[in-house]
Design an enzyme around this catalytic site. Structure first.
Site, PDB file in Angstrom:
ATOM      1  N   ARG A 274       0.855  -1.184  -0.034  1.00 44.85           N
ATOM      2  CA  ARG A 274      -0.144  -0.037   0.080  1.00 44.85           C
ATOM      3  C   ARG A 274       0.941   1.353   0.047  1.00 44.85           C
ATOM      4  O   ARG A 274       1.936   1.243   0.773  1.00 44.85           O
ATOM      5  CB  ARG A 274      -0.951  -0.019   0.963  1.00 44.85           C
ATOM      6  CG  ARG A 274      -1.961  -0.981   1.138  1.00 44.85           C
ATOM      7  CD  ARG A 274      -3.094  -0.558  -0.022  1.00 44.85           C
ATOM      8  NE  ARG A 274      -4.335  -1.362   0.131  1.00 44.85           N
ATOM      9  CZ  ARG A 274      -4.422  -2.344  -0.619  1.00 44.85           C
ATOM     10  NH1 ARG A 274      -3.445  -2.944  -1.465  1.00 44.85           N
ATOM     11  NH2 ARG A 274      -5.735  -3.285  -0.612  1.00 44.85           N
TER      12      ARG A 274
ATOM     13  N   HIS B 113      -1.524   0.255  -9.726  1.00 47.30           N
ATOM     14  CA  HIS B 113      -2.014  -0.636  -8.641  1.00 47.30           C
ATOM     15  C   HIS B 113      -2.674  -1.669  -9.287  1.00 47.30           C
ATOM     16  O   HIS B 113      -3.675  -1.754  -9.357  1.00 47.30           O
ATOM     17  CB  HIS B 113      -3.142   0.097  -7.798  1.00 47.30           C
ATOM     18  CG  HIS B 113      -3.357  -0.572  -6.460  1.00 47.30           C
ATOM     19  ND1 HIS B 113      -3.639   0.095  -5.200  1.00 47.30           N
ATOM     20  CD2 HIS B 113      -3.418  -1.958  -6.365  1.00 47.30           C
ATOM     21  CE1 HIS B 113      -3.784  -1.028  -4.309  1.00 47.30           C
ATOM     22  NE2 HIS B 113      -3.688  -2.223  -5.002  1.00 47.30           N
TER      23      HIS B 113
ATOM     24  N   GLU C  38      -3.578   7.659  -4.333  1.00 53.93           N
ATOM     25  CA  GLU C  38      -3.824   7.239  -5.618  1.00 53.93           C
ATOM     26  C   GLU C  38      -4.904   7.724  -6.219  1.00 53.93           C
ATOM     27  O   GLU C  38      -6.241   7.782  -5.297  1.00 53.93           O
ATOM     28  CB  GLU C  38      -4.025   5.393  -5.402  1.00 53.93           C
ATOM     29  CG  GLU C  38      -2.759   4.613  -4.999  1.00 53.93           C
ATOM     30  CD  GLU C  38      -2.879   3.184  -4.960  1.00 53.93           C
ATOM     31  OE1 GLU C  38      -3.936   2.829  -5.339  1.00 53.93           O
ATOM     32  OE2 GLU C  38      -2.100   2.499  -4.539  1.00 53.93           O
TER      33      GLU C  38
HETATM   34  C1  GLV Z   1      -5.047  -5.097  -3.867  1.00 53.41           C
HETATM   35  O1  GLV Z   1      -4.230  -4.138  -3.537  1.00 53.41           O
HETATM   36  C2  GLV Z   1      -5.776  -6.019  -2.905  1.00 53.41           C
HETATM   37  O2  GLV Z   1      -5.495  -5.663  -1.755  1.00 53.41           O
HETATM   38  O3  GLV Z   1      -6.420  -6.897  -3.238  1.00 53.41           O
END
Ligand code: GLV
Length: 326
Positions: free
Chosen positions: A237, A285, A266
């Site tokens: 993250r 991401h 983000e």
């Molecule tokens: C993606 O970042 C997830 O947590 O699945």
């Protein structure tokens, strides 16, 4: 029997969406951007189920606006966007999608690792810019991965999968974790203190959950403890890294580069210096974004939702303590 009303905050892959549509009375937000909070608050008022994504802040206000809510099913393994204690207090089970995205995410950590080490991004730019005139003995050099030291911060399922891949590269593997992980030790990985990992790793890959304890886990002080040639990879993250500190460290040459699938916030501003540095790769991401994995995530999300609506235990509850309440 009337079907349960469910709010779904985005169109999901058909593998899960079709079952949700068939078995519930679903209202689906079809926008590409997440629904505004007011829309979530309005929709959940009459819902028994909520299907959400990591882009939706699901806090106590949302839960209090949803007096009939029986289940929150998130299509992600991470759930830092959901106030879990608030859900538990209200007796609402929350489900996530662990396991199915482990290998795909580990592949992406390795993709970033190899691409940043071997300068894939700036190599491609070099060709696009017409700079490729000849084979150069010193052109676009990067460090070797084979035989180097990899530091893994957070040895959960994904950390272990990253370590397994590192074996094929004959790497020395160090890791930090709250507790020892026998599976990692069997792979030859050694649990060490953070300072040792920072000082001895050629590459550091982050695989911890975002919690108050891991927010800005990698800040200016930690970056200074890393080797000057080190690369930092983040597929966890964004806020696990102090992004301003990372930007300054890269600008000052404190570390050699970074591969980021996640940023803070983000999306990152396209004018942010990190986006334009030759030694940095920023992705939107997408670590779990393989077709097969996203289908499986959608399936698990439907499994969690439908179990919750039936009043059964979710296959993947993140707050199992909800079932221990009287
Ligand atoms: C993606 O970042 C997830 O947590 O699945």
């Amino acid at each position: 029997m009337a079907k349960a009303r469910v709010y779904v905050t985005r169109l999901l892959p058909a593998a899960g969406m079709d079952r949700i549509l068939a078995e519930t009375e679903a209202v689906v937000w079809e926008g590409e951007m997440p629904p505004p909070k007011e829309e979530i608050l309005r929709q959940v008022a009459s819902c028994e189920g909520l299907v959400c994504l990591l882009t939706d802040p699901i806090d106590a206000e949302v839960m209090d606006a949803a007096p009939h809510l029986k289940v929150i099913a998130q299509m992600a393994v991470g759930y830092d966007n959901i106030d879990i204690p608030a859900a538990t207090e209200r007796g609402i089970p929350v489900g996530n999608t662990p396991g199915v995205l482990t290998e795909t995410t580990a592949d992406m950590a390795w993709t970033l690792l190899m691409a940043t080490a071997r300068r894939v991004g700036d190599g491609q730019q070099y060709v696009r810019d017409g700079k490729w005139q000849t084979w150069g003995p010193m052109t676009l050099l990067g460090p070797d991965l084979y035989g180097a030291t990899l530091g893994i911060v957070g040895m959960g399922r994904i950390g272990v999968a990253v370590a397994r891949r590192a074996q094929g590269f004959n790497m020395r593997i160090l890791y930090t974790n709250l507790f020892p992980v026998p599976e990692a030790d069997l792979l030859g990985a050694s649990q060490v203190e953070m300072d040792t990992l920072l000082a001895e790793s050629d590459f550091i890959s982050l695989h911890c959950a975002l919690t108050p304890e891991t927010t800005h886990l990698i800040g200016a002080a930690e970056l200074r403890k890393m080797k000057p040639g080190a690369l930092l990879i983040n597929t966890s993250r964004g806020p696990v890294v102090d992004q301003d500190a990372l930007t300054e460290a890269l600008q000052a040459g404190v570390i050699a580069g970074a591969g980021l699938d996640v940023t803070d916030p983000e999306p990152i501003d396209p004018n942010h210096p990190l986006v334009h540095m030759e030694n940095v790769i920023v992705l939107p991401h997408i670590a779990s974004a393989s077709i097969g994995t996203r289908n499986k995530m959608a399936e698990l999300t439907a499994d969690n939702l439908l179990a919750g609506l039936r009043g059964e235990r979710l296959p993947n509850p993140v707050n199992p303590e909800v079932y221990e309440r009287g």
